[in-house]
Design a protein around this motif. Structure first.
Motif, PDB file in Angstrom:
ATOM      1  N   ASP A  42       7.337   9.881  10.433  1.00  0.00           N
ATOM      2  CA  ASP A  42       6.449   9.327  11.459  1.00  0.00           C
ATOM      3  C   ASP A  42       5.078   8.974  10.907  1.00  0.00           C
ATOM      4  O   ASP A  42       4.178   8.630  11.654  1.00  0.00           O
ATOM      5  N   ARG A  43       4.947   9.122   9.611  1.00  0.00           N
ATOM      6  CA  ARG A  43       3.644   8.824   9.009  1.00  0.00           C
ATOM      7  C   ARG A  43       3.718   7.612   8.086  1.00  0.00           C
ATOM      8  O   ARG A  43       2.978   7.498   7.114  1.00  0.00           O
ATOM      9  N   ILE A  44       4.646   6.702   8.380  1.00  0.00           N
ATOM     10  CA  ILE A  44       4.772   5.502   7.555  1.00  0.00           C
ATOM     11  C   ILE A  44       3.514   4.648   7.746  1.00  0.00           C
ATOM     12  O   ILE A  44       3.107   4.385   8.872  1.00  0.00           O
ATOM     13  N   ASN A  45       2.938   4.248   6.664  1.00  0.00           N
ATOM     14  CA  ASN A  45       1.737   3.408   6.697  1.00  0.00           C
ATOM     15  C   ASN A  45       2.118   2.007   7.210  1.00  0.00           C
ATOM     16  O   ASN A  45       2.887   1.306   6.570  1.00  0.00           O
ATOM     17  N   PRO A  46       1.578   1.598   8.377  1.00  0.00           N
ATOM     18  CA  PRO A  46       1.961   0.282   8.920  1.00  0.00           C
ATOM     19  C   PRO A  46       1.529  -0.868   8.006  1.00  0.00           C
ATOM     20  O   PRO A  46       2.072  -1.968   8.094  1.00  0.00           O
ATOM     21  N   ASN A  47       0.573  -0.612   7.128  1.00  0.00           N
ATOM     22  CA  ASN A  47       0.144  -1.658   6.191  1.00  0.00           C
ATOM     23  C   ASN A  47       0.819  -1.535   4.835  1.00  0.00           C
ATOM     24  O   ASN A  47       0.365  -2.116   3.856  1.00  0.00           O
ATOM     25  N   SER A  48       1.888  -0.729   4.780  1.00  0.00           N
ATOM     26  CA  SER A  48       2.487  -0.496   3.460  1.00  0.00           C
ATOM     27  C   SER A  48       3.143  -1.763   2.892  1.00  0.00           C
ATOM     28  O   SER A  48       3.320  -1.875   1.695  1.00  0.00           O
ATOM     29  N   TRP A  49       3.499  -2.694   3.768  1.00  0.00           N
ATOM     30  CA  TRP A  49       4.093  -3.950   3.282  1.00  0.00           C
ATOM     31  C   TRP A  49       3.546  -5.086   4.140  1.00  0.00           C
ATOM     32  O   TRP A  49       3.887  -5.215   5.309  1.00  0.00           O
ATOM     33  N   THR A  50       2.671  -5.902   3.584  1.00  0.00           N
ATOM     34  CA  THR A  50       2.107  -7.042   4.306  1.00  0.00           C
ATOM     35  C   THR A  50       2.654  -8.318   3.684  1.00  0.00           C
ATOM     36  O   THR A  50       2.755  -8.409   2.461  1.00  0.00           O
ATOM     37  N   GLU A  91       0.881  -1.171   0.000  1.00  0.00           N
ATOM     38  CA  GLU A  91       0.000   0.000   0.000  1.00  0.00           C
ATOM     39  C   GLU A  91       0.917   1.218   0.000  1.00  0.00           C
ATOM     40  O   GLU A  91       2.108   1.081   0.253  1.00  0.00           O
ATOM     41  N   PRO A  92       0.370   2.421  -0.195  1.00  0.00           N
ATOM     42  CA  PRO A  92       1.252   3.595  -0.177  1.00  0.00           C
ATOM     43  C   PRO A  92       2.097   3.655   1.097  1.00  0.00           C
ATOM     44  O   PRO A  92       1.636   3.303   2.182  1.00  0.00           O
ATOM     45  N   LEU A  93       3.328   4.092   0.938  1.00  0.00           N
ATOM     46  CA  LEU A  93       4.302   4.095   2.028  1.00  0.00           C
ATOM     47  C   LEU A  93       3.955   5.107   3.109  1.00  0.00           C
ATOM     48  O   LEU A  93       4.146   4.857   4.297  1.00  0.00           O
ATOM     49  N   ILE A  94       3.459   6.249   2.678  1.00  0.00           N
ATOM     50  CA  ILE A  94       3.195   7.335   3.621  1.00  0.00           C
ATOM     51  C   ILE A  94       1.696   7.585   3.665  1.00  0.00           C
ATOM     52  O   ILE A  94       1.044   7.580   2.634  1.00  0.00           O
ATOM     53  N   ILE A  95       1.189   7.809   4.859  1.00  0.00           N
ATOM     54  CA  ILE A  95      -0.227   8.165   4.971  1.00  0.00           C
ATOM     55  C   ILE A  95      -0.347   9.667   4.794  1.00  0.00           C
ATOM     56  O   ILE A  95       0.217  10.446   5.564  1.00  0.00           O
ATOM     57  N   GLU A  96      -1.038  10.055   3.744  1.00  0.00           N
ATOM     58  CA  GLU A  96      -1.227  11.483   3.486  1.00  0.00           C
ATOM     59  C   GLU A  96      -2.410  11.970   4.309  1.00  0.00           C
ATOM     60  O   GLU A  96      -3.497  11.409   4.230  1.00  0.00           O
ATOM     61  N   ASP A  97      -2.167  12.959   5.128  1.00  0.00           N
ATOM     62  CA  ASP A  97      -3.256  13.513   5.921  1.00  0.00           C
ATOM     63  C   ASP A  97      -2.909  14.965   6.211  1.00  0.00           C
ATOM     64  O   ASP A  97      -1.955  15.258   6.936  1.00  0.00           O
ATOM     65  N   GLU A  98      -3.688  15.854   5.614  1.00  0.00           N
ATOM     66  CA  GLU A  98      -3.405  17.289   5.749  1.00  0.00           C
ATOM     67  C   GLU A  98      -3.362  17.749   7.203  1.00  0.00           C
ATOM     68  O   GLU A  98      -2.653  18.675   7.558  1.00  0.00           O
ATOM     69  N   ASN A  99      -4.152  17.081   8.055  1.00  0.00           N
ATOM     70  CA  ASN A  99      -4.236  17.530   9.447  1.00  0.00           C
ATOM     71  C   ASN A  99      -3.151  16.922  10.333  1.00  0.00           C
ATOM     72  O   ASN A  99      -3.027  17.274  11.497  1.00  0.00           O
ATOM     73  N   ASP A 100      -2.403  15.979   9.771  1.00  0.00           N
ATOM     74  CA  ASP A 100      -1.355  15.333  10.545  1.00  0.00           C
ATOM     75  C   ASP A 100      -0.062  16.123  10.356  1.00  0.00           C
ATOM     76  O   ASP A 100       0.490  16.171   9.265  1.00  0.00           O
ATOM     77  N   GLU A 101       0.403  16.738  11.423  1.00  0.00           N
ATOM     78  CA  GLU A 101       1.560  17.623  11.270  1.00  0.00           C
ATOM     79  C   GLU A 101       2.891  16.936  11.539  1.00  0.00           C
ATOM     80  O   GLU A 101       3.939  17.562  11.471  1.00  0.00           O
ATOM     81  N   ARG A 102       2.834  15.637  11.848  1.00  0.00           N
ATOM     82  CA  ARG A 102       4.089  14.927  12.107  1.00  0.00           C
ATOM     83  C   ARG A 102       4.926  14.845  10.827  1.00  0.00           C
ATOM     84  O   ARG A 102       4.408  14.939   9.722  1.00  0.00           O
ATOM     85  N   SER A 103       6.232  14.654  11.017  1.00  0.00           N
ATOM     86  CA  SER A 103       7.133  14.508   9.876  1.00  0.00           C
ATOM     87  C   SER A 103       6.716  13.263   9.087  1.00  0.00           C
ATOM     88  O   SER A 103       6.151  12.318   9.647  1.00  0.00           O
TER      89      SER A 103
END
Ligand code: ATP
Ligand code: MG
Length: 545
Positions: free
Chosen positions: A486-494, A471-483
């Motif tokens: 720190d926004r690596i998608n935990p489901n990016s590699w199953t 799945e996409p590596l990074i979770i895109e979320d406009e409201n999430d201000e973390r670097s």
């Protein structure tokens, strides 16, 4: 493949027609400080394809004028990427090939009174430069004599000064509305070993000075670059003119490519690698060309995607699904369709003879007979996908197996589920079924319609396999201000462990398949014939009818 067509092609046509140039010469100028990503592919493909469509040529030029970040590892990787996409540069040059000429041309500018050595610190240079509202202030060193400048510049070259102590600047106009024209720096001191010229130089030209000269020296007719260089064009032209270059290249800017849910900056990709957030530059989730390659993307899919994304003078953001679409389009009719089960559930056909294995005919690609056929094993013990069975059919749209319900096993027979075995936690471990011998695939049986078709793998001949799903590596979320780190998608590699049919003995790295009802897969570099590993390139959009 589609012909490339865009506003730059139109400019080239006009320039050939008017006689402004009599052939097309372009260059692809990556900085060897990271691996190429799919954004670079836009620049690469545009340069090579445009030149090719006019019978012209393209140079590969490594823009290696900043020794701090560059390395031969990247040089080799970039060459391989270009080759992988099927391009052959007319020449491979390095910006550093021109250090002698660039140095001489800087002296020429000094002699013409158009460049001077400045002792201001980097901080003061920016302060003196002003901003969009305020004109700049002349450097107190601006009026040094030609002789003094020549001597100081030579001293700079000979290593008499420390990094940052002096720079060479163009003498243009500190009040120019274009800030790039406010006496830009041409040369800086850097006591750093260069990956090609070693310690020969301790002064290095800036991009804005080096690049136009390199283009002029190589006879580049159209120097294509991304939009952020738009307001550097005046300086580009100034350098070519004031250095009296016999060949005059023209810079044309195009919009950068962005892809939804995709990080596309070398710096960020480097941080992902350095912080061990990914396996490396070729991690199959990375938008690098090596990552896309390992994932299973084809050069054709990437090229068709880039061409279809168009090219204009604005930056564009393209849906990631479009890249997936071009992969499916490219390999749909080219690859064999095999049966695989990622999350296996055992099926026992109670009325099938013990120990017997029969082989049923299966076309390799139901949409392309040219790919031939194979034999698929069938016996009393099989695996099906766990999600293809429920105890009770939930509604009329459910087209899989359930107790009392009959489905077709693709290429084989109709089976009906009768009972299940469960473990101590109530999880289903075995589904007991019966099959109807009259329903063999290809027999023309049409008395009943099964409740859908599912795939299976015969248990005794099954090959164990690992399936990597992405799945996409990074979770895109406009409201999430973390670097982004720190926004690596935990489901990016199953990782799933299951089975595939024993279709062939040897699986070659990057060999591609469709796993029926699931997606397109490629053999991963870590795969061995006794430990198969497949990367899902993209899921299937539609399942088999
Ligand atoms: P990044 O911004 O990712 O760090 P860069 O522009 O510094 O990349 P270069 O090595 O200078 O990387 O790029 C080589 C060529 O690729 C340049 O002409 C640059 O304009 C182009 N390029 C880089 N990224 C993109 C993009 N996203 N879309 C189109 N062209 C790009
Ligand atoms: Mg750059």
């Amino acid at each position: 493949m589609e012909e490339i067509s865009n506003f730059i092609k139109t400019i080239m046509e006009k320039d050939l027609e008017s006689g402004k140039c009599d052939s097309i010469m372009t260059r692809f100028p990556p900085e060897p400080n990271a691996y190429l990503h799919i954004g670079h592919a836009r620049a690469m493909i545009t340069n090579f394809e445009l030149a090719k469509s006019f019978g012209g040529k393209t140079n590969l030029r490594f823009d290696d004028t900043n020794p701090a970040k560059e390395d031969t590892e990247f040089v080799e990787a970039i060459k391989k990427d270009i080759e992988w996409l099927g391009y052959h540069p007319a020449n491979v040059f390095f910006g550093s090939d021109y250090f002698d000429q660039t140095y001489e041309l800087a002296k020429k500018l000094i002699k013409k009174g158009l460049a001077y050595v400045c002792d201001l610190s980097q901080e003061d240079i920016s302060k003196y430069r002003g901003d969009l509202k305020t004109p700049g202030i002349n450097s107190p060193y601006r009026d040094r004599s030609v002789e003094e400048n020549l001597e100081l510049f030579e001293n700079m070259k000979n290593g008499k000064y420390a990094d940052g102590e002096k720079v060479l600047r163009a003498k243009i106009d500190m009040a120019s509305p274009n800030i790039n024209m406010r006496d830009p720096v041409l040369y800086r001191i850097l006591h750093i070993k260069h990956h090609r010229t070693g310690n020969k130089w301790c002064i290095y030209p800036m991009y804005d000075f080096a690049h136009p000269l390199q283009d002029a020296i190589e006879g580049i007719t159209h120097s294509l670059c991304s939009l952020e260089y738009d307001n550097h064009r005046v300086l580009y032209d100034w350098v070519v003119e004031k250095c009296e270059m016999p060949h005059v290249p023209q810079q044309i800017e195009f919009g950068r490519l962005n892809i939804t849910n995709t990080i596309m900056s070398k710096r960020y990709l480097r941080e992902l690698v350095q912080n061990n957030k990914v396996e490396g530059y070729d991690d199959p989730r990375m938008p690098t060309l090596v990552g896309l390659k390992r994932r299973g993307y084809t050069p054709e899919a990437i090229k068709n995607f880039i061409k279809a994304s168009g090219l204009s003078r604005v930056n564009s953001t393209i849906e990631g699904e479009m890249l997936e679409h071009f992969l499916r389009e490219d390999i749909k009719l080219k690859v064999n369709r095999l049966m695989a089960v990622k999350d296996p559930l055992k099926v026992v056909i109670d009325n099938y003879e013990d120990g017997k294995i029969e082989y049923v005919d299966a076309e390799n690609n139901s949409e392309n007979p040219e790919l031939g056929s194979r034999k698929v094993a069938f016996s009393k013990k099989l695996y099906i996908e766990r999600e293809d069975f429920v105890l009770e059919k939930p509604n009329k749209h459910y087209k899989r197996l359930a107790l009392g319900i009959e489905v077709r096993l693709y290429h084989a027979y109709f089976i009906k589920a009768n009972s299940v075995e469960t473990d101590e936690n109530g999880n289903i471990t075995v589904v007991h079924c019966t099959y109807d011998p009259l329903t063999k695939s290809g027999s023309g049986f049409n008395e009943r319609k099964p409740n859908g078709t599912i795939q299976f793998v015969e248990a005794q001949t099954a090959r164990e396999a690992t399936f990597n799903l992405f799945e996409p590596l990074i979770i895109e979320d406009e409201n999430d201000e973390r670097s982004f780190l720190d926004r690596i998608n935990p489901n990016s590699w199953t990782v799933k462990k299951g089975f595939i049919e024993n279709a062939k003995q040897h699986f070659e790295e990057l060999e591609r398949f469709q796993f029926i009802r699931d997606g397109y897969y490629a053999v991963d570099k870590e795969s061995k014939d006794d430990n198969l590993v497949f990367n899902r390139i993209v899921p299937l959009k539609s399942s088999i009818k």
